[in-house]
Scaffold this active site. Sequence first.
Site, PDB file in Angstrom:
ATOM      1  NE  ARG A 177      -3.794  -2.045   2.532  1.00 54.53           N
ATOM      2  CZ  ARG A 177      -4.853  -2.352   1.795  1.00 54.53           C
ATOM      3  NH1 ARG A 177      -5.205  -1.602   0.770  1.00 54.53           N
ATOM      4  NH2 ARG A 177      -5.577  -3.419   2.072  1.00 54.53           N
ATOM      5  CB  THR A 231     -13.129  -5.442  -4.534  1.00 57.96           C
ATOM      6  OG1 THR A 231     -14.219  -5.514  -3.611  1.00 57.96           O
ATOM      7  CG2 THR A 231     -13.686  -5.228  -5.916  1.00 57.96           C
ATOM      8  CG  ASP A 233     -15.392  -5.815   0.737  1.00 56.44           C
ATOM      9  OD1 ASP A 233     -15.131  -6.891   1.287  1.00 56.44           O
ATOM     10  OD2 ASP A 233     -15.040  -4.709   1.182  1.00 56.44           O
ATOM     11  NE  ARG A 278     -12.128  -0.418   3.364  1.00 52.15           N
ATOM     12  CZ  ARG A 278     -11.466   0.181   4.343  1.00 52.15           C
ATOM     13  NH1 ARG A 278     -10.811  -0.531   5.215  1.00 52.15           N
ATOM     14  NH2 ARG A 278     -11.455   1.501   4.443  1.00 52.15           N
ATOM     15  CB  ILE A 388     -12.100 -15.391   4.620  1.00 55.50           C
ATOM     16  CG1 ILE A 388     -12.970 -16.235   5.558  1.00 55.50           C
ATOM     17  CG2 ILE A 388     -12.850 -15.070   3.326  1.00 55.50           C
ATOM     18  CD1 ILE A 388     -14.247 -15.583   6.007  1.00 55.50           C
ATOM     19  NE  ARG A 389      -5.908 -10.137   3.895  1.00 56.68           N
ATOM     20  CZ  ARG A 389      -5.345  -8.955   3.934  1.00 56.68           C
ATOM     21  NH1 ARG A 389      -6.082  -7.878   3.812  1.00 56.68           N
ATOM     22  NH2 ARG A 389      -4.058  -8.807   4.068  1.00 56.68           N
TER      23      ARG A 389
END
Length: 468
Positions: A177, A231, A233, A278, A388-389
Amino acid sequence: MYSNTFGLETFSIEGIKQTEIKAMTNQDFEVKSLGECSVTSPLYNAYANTPMVDGLFVDNNDRILYDATLENFQKCLKEGIEPITFEKAGPREKIFFSPANTKAAIVTCGGLCPGINNVIRSVVNGLYYRYNVKNIVGIPYGYEGLIPEFGHTWVDLNPNVVKDIHLFGGSILGSSRGRQNIERMVDTLERNNINMLFTIGGDGTLSGNHVIQEEIERRGLKIATAGIPKTIDNDVNFIHKTFGFETAFTTAAPIIRDAHNEATGAFNGVAIVKLMGRDSGFIAANAALAMPDVNFVLVPESEFDLYGPNGFLEALKERLQVGRHAVVVVAEGAGQNLFDSDDSVVKDASGNVKHKDIGVLLKDTITKFFKDQEFEATVKYIDPSYIIRSEQANASDSIFCSSLAMNAVHGVMAGKTDFVVGRWNTHFTYLPIPTATSSRKKIDLNGELWWSVLENTGQPYSMKNDKK
Ligand code: ATP
Ligand code: MG
């Protein structure tokens, strides 16, 4: 014959609300191109003597309807308006880049998500085998890898290097990041004669891709950039599902089953499972539908009160009095309004606001609420996010990742740039990055998905005290 606008304000599909999108036009869905395609695709030569050649190629004018209802079709005909459509993805007969002189780079940024390695593998294999592009490099640790001072050594990629990587979660290239200097990243691409950059990442990565492309365009370079939206999400607009999402709620389902076992194992047992999400609660909603032992799904889209006659705690108590156990699935971005507003905002290296831990807040608040009332209850809290990710993509996501990657390769070889690959109405599509990232896809609280959640959980439509 058609006017060029069609309002999308009231459109809702699969629980996806599009209210923020005001009167977009088909211009917003035009994908940029580096120029004319004059090279015959190697795919054409490969299939020229087979019947396959007749149906294989997609024309640049082939488009996919945004709203495929008959009602919309008739409305467009009646009012003479052009329906919103997306460019259809797939191989073009004529391509922009000449394979022998082409060099490709792949970078992965942001958080992990199941399927990243599958995407890398298929981009490499697609370029190598379908288009004879043999010069492919992996950029390590996200956009940092494009800044020489970090000293990250690039990795040569070929089918042999990537042959087993789909067996693992994570990213073989690593990630990072933090913003990097755009000019310097483009300097690096230029100096290394990169013709195409594949970025695999979330909204931040795609925004980065877009500004890199703007700089490329400003310099008049012929470098194509494509995003494969990562993503977990599933919150990208105009894309039915993103890769990793299905693996995420599939992995969450047995965890919910175990939480249910924990809850039923104690008198008035409460088990809380925190899942990712998120700003959008698709993982929580779908996991709860996949393992329908859940009694409450708390998502960012639906604010709730803790206390008061209609608040969550009273609803939970009622549920315990009836069923003697309860399972609560909460998305990480839910209930952020419940934290003290004077708490300082914490951001990660990329500037994303870090959410406060709603799972811990719920556990502590529920425990205290029942203790104060001398109401016997046992509360257990499970946070499986990292498990999970970093999971390996499931079978369905593996297929999906390969198709997304192949379609990204087709688009880039045809000189398309500043685009993401999506899926809509059973077709793969190309969308301009600014349009795909213009706002987030969220659950429509008056739509079919959320209605299913309410039906399956039995939770009230609203847990706000001032509900209308
Ligand atoms: P996730 O959804 O997992 O958070 P992401 O791609 O959104 O993935 P970020 O860390 O936000 O993850 O962004 C990835 C990279 O893109 C970071 O290096 C970040 O600094 C960079 N980036 C984000 N927005 C921009 C932008 N507008 N311009 C340039 N770079 C950006
Ligand atoms: Mg992000």
